[in-house]
Write an enzyme that holds these catalytic residues in place. Structure first.
Site: not given
Length: 287
Positions: A34, A37
């Protein structure tokens, strides 16, 4: 030093949440695939050094699918905040400013941390008080209630006579365990009547005449601010607001003073998010 702890599995997660006690716990639910993230990860790693009394955990949602599911995590990154094993807030998205603001909001001061340990298993609920909805009848213009809710920033004084009615509203339902009142031995409150979940602030006639949930008779040693004054815990399990009618003070004088007023207990919502998952729908369902 002070890096975030990487969580191995659900049992490890529960152990960390439990052993943190009344400290703030900030959990970063993240995933290796991600990009947002990964963008916020270096910022998250700087937080433990800035907030040494908080606990920072990283949960990889693929490695710890059980924990992610139990916490109802549907997007990454999601930051979840706990205190006293209780989930108090969450934040979705990689926004460093919002993340640090929330950590700061729940982190508390050094004095509050020292005091938290004084009431085992319960925390100072100051972060749950909606200050804009609190009011105090017969407060002095120069020494309002707000001064007594922040430790060390002045005091609350009564105006026309010795009586005060304090209405405290919480931003979520809480259980109240005890009060802590710091006040001068002569001008501090003596007789208190406590009311909960009133639709509006009582007036003085109602406060004097109505039956309270509990009545407290304080001694000068109760006002030293060291020991909490326990409440009938069983009667304060579901509190949205509490009203305190201060009927008189220790010396029978015209002015009542309160240096600091704190409430100890815990918010009702717990880490068991079973109810939450049902609402979110199953994996793969559209919301």
């Amino acid at each position: 030093m002070g890096l975030a702890t990487v969580i191995e599995n659900e049992a490890h997660f529960q152990t960390e949440i439990g052993s943190a006690g009344t400290k703030l716990v900030v959990v970063d639910f993240t995933a290796t695939w991600c990009p947002p993230c990964q963008r916020i990860a270096p910022f998250f790693e700087q937080l433990p050094a800035k907030f040494p009394r908080a606990v920072f955990l990283k949960v990889d949602v693929d490695r710890c699918a059980e924990t992610a599911s139990a916490q109802g995590i549907s997007a990454m990154p999601t930051f979840v905040f706990f205190k006293n094993r209780t989930r108090i807030d969450r934040l979705q998205g990689p926004d460093p400013g919002s993340l640090e603001a929330k950590v700061r909001q729940y982190y508390g001061t050094d004095e509050a941390a020292d005091e938290d340990s004084a009431v085992a298993g319960h925390m100072d609920l100051v972060t749950f008080i909606t200050k804009s909805e609190c009011e105090c009848l017969n407060e002095s213009d120069d020494h309002p209630l707000a001064h007594a809710l922040n430790n060390g920033s002045g005091y609350l004084a009564s105006d026309c006579d010795e009586q005060l009615i304090i209405n405290i509203t919480f931003n979520q339902v809480v259980k109240l365990h005890s009060l802590k009142i710091k006040a001068p031995a002569d001008k501090g409150p003596k007789t208190l009547k406590l009311f909960i979940n009133q639709p509006r602030t009582l007036d003085f006639d109602q406060a004097a005449g109505n039956t309270s949930v509990q009545e407290l008779e304080l001694t000068p040693s109760d006002l030293e601010g060291g020991n909490p004054v326990p409440l009938k815990f069983v009667k304060f399990q579901n509190v949205q607001n509490i009203q305190i009618f201060i009927k008189d003070n220790q010396s029978g004088g015209e002015v009542t003073l309160v240096n600091h007023l704190a409430f100890y207990g815990s918010p009702i919502c717990t880490t068991n998010m079973g109810e939450f998952k049902r609402v979110a729908g199953k994996k793969g369902e559209s919301h």
